[in-house]
Structures are given as C-alpha cells and as structure tokens.
Design an enzyme around this catalytic site. Structure first.
Site, PDB file in Angstrom:
ATOM      1  N   LYS A 135       0.819  -1.219   0.000  1.00  0.00           N
ATOM      2  CA  LYS A 135       0.000   0.000   0.000  1.00  0.00           C
ATOM      3  C   LYS A 135       0.853   1.268   0.000  1.00  0.00           C
ATOM      4  CE  LYS A 135      -4.198  -2.126   1.619  1.00  0.00           C
ATOM      5  NZ  LYS A 135      -3.786  -3.532   1.860  1.00  0.00           N
TER       6      LYS A 135
HETATM    7  C1  LIG Z   1      -4.512  -4.535   1.387  1.00  0.00           C
HETATM    8  C2  LIG Z   1      -3.797  -5.812   1.274  1.00  0.00           C
HETATM    9  C3  LIG Z   1      -4.251  -6.817   0.392  1.00  0.00           C
HETATM   10  C4  LIG Z   1      -5.533  -6.673  -0.397  1.00  0.00           C
HETATM   11  O1  LIG Z   1      -5.396  -5.707  -1.376  1.00  0.00           O
HETATM   12  P1  LIG Z   1      -6.635  -5.116  -2.179  1.00  0.00           P
HETATM   13  O2  LIG Z   1      -6.081  -4.766  -3.477  1.00  0.00           O
HETATM   14  O3  LIG Z   1      -7.091  -3.933  -1.401  1.00  0.00           O
HETATM   15  O4  LIG Z   1      -7.651  -6.162  -2.260  1.00  0.00           O
HETATM   16  C5  LIG Z   1      -3.486  -7.958   0.277  1.00  0.00           C
HETATM   17  N1  LIG Z   1      -2.354  -8.132   1.008  1.00  0.00           N
HETATM   18  C6  LIG Z   1      -1.911  -7.216   1.862  1.00  0.00           C
HETATM   19  C7  LIG Z   1      -0.682  -7.479   2.657  1.00  0.00           C
HETATM   20  C8  LIG Z   1      -2.606  -6.016   2.026  1.00  0.00           C
HETATM   21  O5  LIG Z   1      -2.154  -5.094   2.868  1.00  0.00           O
END
Ligand SMILES: *Cc1c(COP(=O)(O)O)cnc(C)c1O
Length: 467
Positions: free
Chosen positions: A112
């Site tokens: 993120k």
């Molecule tokens: C947020 C997150 C996901 C899921 O991602 P999205 O694209 O929002 O579905 C998967 N793995 C980790 C470690 C995350 O932080």
C-alpha cells in the site's frame, strides 16, 4: 482527463478534484472518462526508465495539466525515496515462469506504500496550491492504516482519522499505526469488524453536511489516485519480463479488488496481460462470485491474512462498470440491491464476459500454512500469508505454461511472523525499520461502532486544531 462516477449521477471532475474527493457524491467510484492507450512502441521506450521516471510516464495521461512536469518528477522521486531496495519493486524467480514481485520495500513493509506515499505528495501539493485544509477519514483492516499514516504524518492542512477494528489487526499492524506521535494523526479502534469501519467511513461521506463541514477526503482504495499509482508496477513487471513483446499473467491476493483492478487498468492502457488471477482467503465473496455470478455477503471471519478479511470488495464496482459496457444505471441498481439485501446477481451475458477475464482461487488457513511451508522448502523464500495465496492461485489457475506469471508480494513476512513462523519452523528476520516501531508507546482511542459517536469525536478534534 475528466473522471466520471460509476453510478452516473455525480459531477465529473478533473484529477486534482478526484484525488481530494475520494468517493463520488452519488455513492459511486470515479473512473477516467476514457482509457489512455500507449502504443507498443511507446511501451518499448519505457524499458530503460527508473521507477520514478516510469511513474511520470504512466501517470501523465491521468494527471493531465493538474501537475506540471517538473513538480510531478519531484513528487515521484520523493514518493519512492524512502524504499529500501533500489529497484523499488524487485522481482524474484520462484520457478519456471513463476515470478514474485516484492511490493513491500516501502516504509510500512506492505504494497500500500506504493499508492499512499505518492498520494501523500499529491495531497500536500494540491492543498498547498488551494490554501485549504482537509480531514481524511479512512478504514483499515491493517495495512492501509499505517501506509496512510506514514504518507500524511506531519503534512500541514491534513488531519487524519484512521479507523481499525479493535483487536482485529495484528499487533505489528497496530503498532505501525499507533507508534506515530504527529498531532495530525488520530487512530480510532472501533468495536466491530473491518466492514463496520468501512461502513462508518461511507456513512460519513454520504452525510453531505458533515462532509462539507469537515472538508472530508478519503485515502482508501476507493481513491482513484491510489489505483493509478498501482498501475505503474504492472508496467514494471511486464517490461522486466520482455514486455510489451511478450505477455504476462498476474496473480494477486485480493480483498478489496484494488490491486487487481490496477492490473486491469494497465491492460486497458495497452499492456499485454493475458490472465488475471485472484486469490482469496476464507472470506471468499469474490471467488464465490466468479464461480456462480452472485455476489453475496456473509459475515467476516478472522483468517491468517487479515488484510483480506473483507466481505465488500469496493473496487469491484469499477470493474463491473467496465465489464457492463459502462452501464451506470445497471451499476447503481446492483449496488442498491447489494446494500439492501446483501446480494446481487449479474445476468448470464455479463457473467460470461467476467469469467473470460478472471480466474479465482481460495485458500483456507490450513492450506495457507501448507503453501508457506512449500514455498520455503522449494525456494528458500519466506512469504507472508497474503502473498502466498496469490502464489497458490497462480499455480492452480494459470492456463498457458509458456506465459510468465507474476505473483504480487503484498507484505513483508515479518509483519505476519505469528502466522509464518509455525509454518516454516524458523524465525522470520525483522527489517530494521520495524524494530523501532515495536518498542514505542502506542496512541489510540476506542469508540463504539456508532456513527454519532465517531462524528462527534472527529468534530471535537478538528475543532481543537482550528480554534
Ligand atoms: C490490502 C492488502 C491486500 C488486499 O489488497 P486489495 O487490493 O485492497 O484487495 C493484500 N495483502 C496485503 C498485505 C494487504 O495489505
């Protein structure tokens, strides 16, 4: 570039407006009015670019004249300056035609950071330019929270309120949010699940009085700028493996459908991605949907991969909008139905389109542990319980063995050491940047799952700043 809402009733906005707005006023999500497309030759010319240069090139058509060239270059540099690997998004090989892209070299050790470090730069720039303040509210099942906090801590003109489900994020995830001392950061632990937090955030946005009073903004994956920033690493992945003259498949562990939607956007822009593979944990609303065409909400259950413990995949609305031929009326109807009854079904024609584009696979906790152990045994790589679901999905779903599959590594295994260590029987090495966080004092408030209480809390805190 103008942005329109998936539900067709909100005003169209430019990139700057859409970045600051988050959710559209009709409850929909913003998408570009049309997809910018790069020619094969243009993509070839991206091969030698550094990561920040690639950011500027890929995002330029989305941003238009909202940010000038020099400023955009400086923002892209700053956003990725704090990553601990010079490649920013390095790729490792796990097996013949199976690759792993490490998207967790950023400050909070999860993918993120790619979106949020850049979004922080955008917010600072746009707010300063306008001479405005804003209140960011967000919900997190874990990784979004710390990534958003690291992105806007100390930024003038921004107050950030981050809601997380009390007791339902890992202790490392919580500490990564609550160790921060900056006065513009407010952590709120809600007595409820992630979806309760997300619903509170949505309700605050739908309360237009509150929204205007607080000048609300969102940094959740509903924010278009986040999706845009994530598109860039798919270009990097394909370019590294011979693209655009050779296609790739991608496999992504998903909950909110944000990361995989960014891959879909990359293909809309001309990048040759053949197959889109998604993996889910026991909260498998998406994998069930891909098997029967019905999106039906169940209760959220805790799993080894908490950042995917979700029963509402917000970004799926963007994809559905595209797959339906941009039928905003239909999307608005389906989303109303989902809100009312917790389920909707798509017609067979639409479902056929969807099934042709996506494959989905589900892993329960036991399978997740087994897969972590297997990857470790076969490759020596320690992978986290989210990323490993993408790896398992890639093995299970990829159809053409001649096409390389790139699995997205979404978190450093140290963030989920409690889940990983029993599976592999060795200690997970802790990156240095995590050590200082774990021993720091924590700062957060606990509130009921109650809209009035949360709004009152935010009003008081914001009031204290402006008086
Ligand atoms: C947020 C997150 C996901 C899921 O991602 P999205 O694209 O929002 O579905 C998967 N793995 C980790 C470690 C995350 O932080």
């Amino acid at each position: 570039m103008k942005y329109i809402s998936t539900r067709g009733q909100a005003q169209s906005l430019n990139f700057e407006e859409v970045t600051l707005a988050g959710l559209a006023r009709d409850g929909g999500l913003y998408v570009p009015e049309s997809w910018p497309v790069f020619s094969v030759q243009e993509i070839r010319e991206m091969r030698g670019l550094s990561y920040p240069e690639l950011v500027v090139t890929v995002l330029r058509p989305f941003i238009g004249d909202c940010v000038d060239e020099q400023t955009l270059q400086a923002m892209a540099k700053r956003a990725y300056a704090n990553f601990s690997h010079s490649a920013i998004a390095p790729i490792k090989q796990l097996d013949t035609n199976l690759y792993f892209m490490e998207l967790f070299q950023g400050p909070t050790l999860a993918f993120k950071d790619f979106a949020l470090q850049f979004l922080g730069q955008l917010f600072e720039h746009f707010l300063q330019k306008r001479g405005e303040h804003c209140t960011i509210v967000g919900a997190t099942s874990g990784d979004t929270g710390s990534a958003a906090i690291e992105a806007v801590r100390g930024i003038k003109g921004v107050e950030l309120f981050m809601l997380h489900p009390n007791g339902r994020v890992s202790s490392v995830q919580r500490k990564q949010m609550t160790y921060v001392e900056d006065e513009n950061i407010h952590n709120i632990a809600i007595e409820g699940h992630f979806d309760d937090c997300q619903n509170l955030v949505k309700a605050m946005f739908n309360d237009t009085g509150f929204r205007d009073e607080m000048n609300l903004s969102a940094v959740n994956s509903i924010n278009w700028a986040r999706i845009a920033a994530q598109v860039v690493y798919y270009f990097r992945a394909a370019l590294s493996l011979g693209g655009p003259d050779r296609p790739i498949n991608v496999s992504v562990p998903t909950g909110n459908f944000g990361n995989i939607f960014a891959a879909y956007v990359a293909r809309q822009m001309g990048l040759p991605i053949e197959q889109f593979i998604i993996g889910s944990n026991r909260n498998d609303i998406l994998t069930r949907f891909f098997s029967n065409g019905t999106m039906s909400q169940e209760s959220v259950e805790a799993s080894l991969s908490p950042s995917m413990d979700i029963q509402i995949s917000s970004n799926f609305e963007r994809y559905l909008f595209e797959a339906s031929g941009r039928d905003a009326g239909q999307i608005a109807r389906l989303m109303d139905e989902f809100k009312l009854k917790g389920r909707f079904s798509v017609d067979p024609v639409l479902f056929d389109t969807i099934k042709q584009q996506f494959s989905a696979y589900r892993l329960d906790d036991e399978q997740t542990r087994a897969e972590i152990a297997r990857v470790y045994k076969e490759t020596g790589e320690i992978v986290d319980p989210h990323s490993v679901i993408g790896i398992a999905a890639a093995r299970a779903c990829s159809v053409d063995p001649a096409i390389p599959v790139v699995c997205m590594g979404t978190a450093d295994p140290a963030k989920f050491a409690e889940a990983v260590e029993p599976a592999i029987g060795v200690k997970v090495p802790y990156p240095a940047r995590l050590e200082k966080v774990l021993n720091a004092e924590e700062h957060f408030d606990v509130l009921e799952n109650d809209l009035d209480e949360v709004q009152g809390f935010i009003r008081r805190k914001v009031g204290q700043v402006s008086t």
